[in-house]
Each structure stands twice: as C-alpha cells, then as structure tokens.
Design a protein around this motif. Structure first.
Motif, short mmCIF file in Angstrom:
data_model
loop_
_atom_site.label_atom_id
_atom_site.label_comp_id
_atom_site.label_asym_id
_atom_site.label_seq_id
_atom_site.Cartn_x
_atom_site.Cartn_y
_atom_site.Cartn_z
N THR A 1 46.89 81.41 62.58
CA THR A 1 46.15 80.49 61.65
C THR A 1 45.66 79.24 62.51
O THR A 1 46.30 79.02 63.56
N SER A 2 44.82 78.46 61.95
CA SER A 2 44.28 77.33 62.83
C SER A 2 43.81 76.19 61.76
O SER A 2 43.56 76.56 60.56
N ASP A 3 44.14 75.11 62.26
CA ASP A 3 43.72 73.90 61.56
C ASP A 3 42.06 73.38 61.93
O ASP A 3 41.79 72.30 61.71
N LEU A 4 41.43 74.16 62.68
CA LEU A 4 40.34 73.55 63.59
C LEU A 4 39.21 73.73 62.20
O LEU A 4 38.20 72.76 62.56
N GLN A 5 39.29 74.53 61.47
CA GLN A 5 38.16 74.62 60.38
C GLN A 5 38.97 74.09 59.13
O GLN A 5 40.02 74.52 58.55
N PRO A 6 38.12 73.32 58.22
CA PRO A 6 38.61 72.77 56.98
C PRO A 6 38.98 73.83 55.94
O PRO A 6 38.13 75.01 55.78
N ASP A 7 39.79 73.60 55.12
CA ASP A 7 40.16 74.46 53.93
C ASP A 7 39.18 74.46 52.93
O ASP A 7 39.30 73.45 52.27
N ALA A 8 38.17 75.14 52.75
CA ALA A 8 37.32 75.18 51.70
C ALA A 8 37.10 76.41 50.99
O ALA A 8 36.02 76.98 50.88
N GLU A 9 37.99 77.09 50.94
CA GLU A 9 38.02 78.47 50.37
C GLU A 9 37.17 78.55 49.21
O GLU A 9 37.62 77.99 48.10
N GLY A 10 36.09 79.66 49.23
CA GLY A 10 35.31 79.73 47.86
C GLY A 10 34.38 78.56 47.74
O GLY A 10 33.50 78.91 46.66
N ASP A 11 34.31 77.67 48.51
CA ASP A 11 33.04 76.40 48.33
C ASP A 11 32.10 76.94 49.44
O ASP A 11 32.02 76.41 50.50
N PHE A 12 30.92 77.79 48.93
CA PHE A 12 29.93 78.27 49.66
C PHE A 12 28.66 77.21 49.36
O PHE A 12 27.59 77.90 48.41
N ARG A 13 28.72 76.26 49.34
CA ARG A 13 27.39 75.16 48.97
C ARG A 13 26.97 74.90 50.63
O ARG A 13 27.53 74.59 51.39
N PHE A 14 25.61 75.08 50.69
CA PHE A 14 24.93 74.96 51.96
C PHE A 14 23.70 73.50 51.84
O PHE A 14 23.27 73.25 50.76
N VAL A 15 23.62 73.45 53.23
CA VAL A 15 22.48 72.45 53.24
C VAL A 15 21.63 73.06 54.59
O VAL A 15 22.30 73.19 55.50
N ALA A 16 20.40 73.31 54.30
CA ALA A 16 19.55 73.84 55.39
C ALA A 16 18.53 73.16 56.17
O ALA A 16 18.16 72.24 55.50
N ASP A 17 18.41 73.11 57.48
CA ASP A 17 17.32 72.19 58.06
C ASP A 17 16.01 72.56 57.88
O ASP A 17 15.75 73.81 57.06
N VAL A 18 14.92 71.83 58.30
CA VAL A 18 13.53 72.01 57.82
C VAL A 18 13.14 73.45 58.40
O VAL A 18 12.05 74.04 57.82
N HIS A 19 13.76 74.39 59.12
CA HIS A 19 13.17 75.46 59.66
C HIS A 19 13.75 76.73 58.82
O HIS A 19 13.33 77.73 59.31
N LEU A 20 14.57 76.42 58.04
CA LEU A 20 15.31 77.47 57.09
C LEU A 20 14.84 77.36 55.50
O LEU A 20 15.28 77.78 54.79
N GLY A 21 13.55 77.07 55.33
CA GLY A 21 13.15 76.99 54.16
C GLY A 21 13.17 78.21 53.10
O GLY A 21 13.46 78.41 51.99
#
Length: 246
Positions: free
Chosen positions: A83-103
């Motif tokens: 296990t690791s603490d490097l990535q935040p615990d956000a299990e099941g939270d798949f909300r995104f923000v995409a940059d201008v090239h990924l419309g």
C-alpha cells in the motif's frame, strides 16, 4: 558526484528516454534532491506514481535521495500487495476535468455518465486549481501540467484517437461496471432525465418523432437526446471493450 540506481515499472517507462526503459540505470545528481523532483526531472509526472521503494522500503515524495540508494518506482496496480499514501484515497470518485485538446474524449465520457468538465478557455493554472479543489482527475497530454505540485489526481492520456483514449481510461481506472449510457449532456455536462415524447414535440424534427420514442432532456441547457447513430456507435464500442476485458 552522488549517484543512485533507479528502475521504473510498467507503463511509467512510456515517459523515459528509450535507453532507460525496462531496466535499472545509474543516475547522477547534485545535493540531496527530493525524490519527487528527481522522478519528474526524468520525465515521469508524480500523478502517475503510486509507490516508491527506496532500498525496499516505501517512501513518500518528500524523501531526500542519498548516494547509493536503490529506487523502484511503480504505477497503480503494479504492486498490489503493498500500500502507499502517494495517491489520494478517492475510491469510486471518477469525476474528470479535461484540457482543451481532449474535447471529443470529454464528450464520450459524458455519454457514459461521467461528470466531466471541459473548460475550453481555461489556462493551465485554472485546470490545476479545479482538479485540486474539486478532487477531479485531470486528463491531459501535457506532462508539465501534471507536474504542478497542487495536482494530486491526474492522468497522462497516451492515445491520440478519441475512441482509443476512451478505451485507455476505462482500462486504467477499471470503469467497466460504471458505464451508463446517456446520463449526461455532451455539450454542458448537465444531467439528463427521461421525458415523455409529447414533452419534446416542439423541440425536435417531425422525422425524429416518427422514428424514435425514447427521449432524454438536459436539465441544465434543455438539449434533447435520442438514440441516434452516436449511441449505436457507443453501444458497439462498449460491447467490444467489455468482450476483451481482461
């Protein structure tokens, strides 16, 4: 000059120079740099890293590298018994923000029901702020954007074709069981609701009313949706991706 041995695993090798991929290599450095800075200087954004072992012991991004260290760097799922603490615990939270090239990718994610922001006119610092403050996964093909320290959740999209990008994300985040077609507006990200046919008679062409009986309405912008060719394409895509699920 101080030196350390490094080894990157799995798809983290995508970011390295060809001569350093899939093998342990010697890296010389000055002083005692933070391991996050060293990893990113080699081309790997910190958002791609889930586990770092130094001399077989887990460390976080603040660890200062010493001469003689043996460093192993892993992406998510590459070392599941640790296990690791490097990535935040956000299990099941798949909300995104995409940059201008990924419309197009953003539109496809919305079709599948994922809350996806696509601020076309936002600068990099604004995208990073949104990702940080709202806990959204920042999607981009800009490594520099993912290296911003405030970004905790992010992913570098490898593919250039939008359908391949979508398949890549489904595999990377294991989204198979969350795919739900026609849940969000592809234009504004608003939630859709099923409405009776007579509620949209003045909003769509008579030919559309003739051939379709099921309609959805965006509660935010009022756009009307029906199961046209785009959704047939999405059905075929989902069937293919799920068939090849490993």
């Amino acid at each position: 000059m101080p030196e350390a041995n490094l080894r990157f695993y799995a798809h983290l090798n995508d970011f390295l120079a060809p001569s350093r991929r899939q093998l342990e290599f010697l890296h010389r450095f000055d002083g005692m740099p933070a391991i996050k800075d060293m990893i990113e200087a080699l081309g790997v954004p910190h958002t791609e890293v889930a586990l770092i072992l130094v001399n077989n012991h887990p460390v976080d991004f603040t660890y200062n590298v010493h001469t003689g260290d043996r460093i192993s760097v892993y992406p998510p799922f590459a070392h599941p018994e640790l296990t690791s603490d490097l990535q935040p615990d956000a299990e099941g939270d798949f909300r995104f923000v995409a940059d201008v090239h990924l419309g197009r990718l953003a539109a496809y994610l919305r079709m599948l029901g994922f809350d996806t922001l696509f601020p076309e006119d936002y600068r990099d610092e604004e995208l990073a702020r949104i990702s940080s403050e709202e806990g959204r996964i920042l999607l981009t093909r800009d490594r520099g954007l993912l290296k911003r320290s405030i970004v905790r959740r992010g992913y570098y999209v490898r593919a250039t074709d939008p359908w391949q990008q979508l398949e890549e994300l489904i595999k990377r985040f294991d989204l198979y069981d969350l795919l739900a077609k026609a849940q969000r507006c592809t234009g504004c990200n608003g939630e859709l609701r099923v409405v009776p046919k007579d509620e949209v008679v003045d909003r769509v062409l008579p030919s559309t009313l003739q051939y379709y009986d099921e309609f959805r309405l965006c509660g935010t912008c009022g756009k009307v949706y029906w199961r046209g060719s785009h959704y047939e394409q999405m059905d075929a895509f989902i069937a293919r991706v799920c068939h090849h699920r490993s």
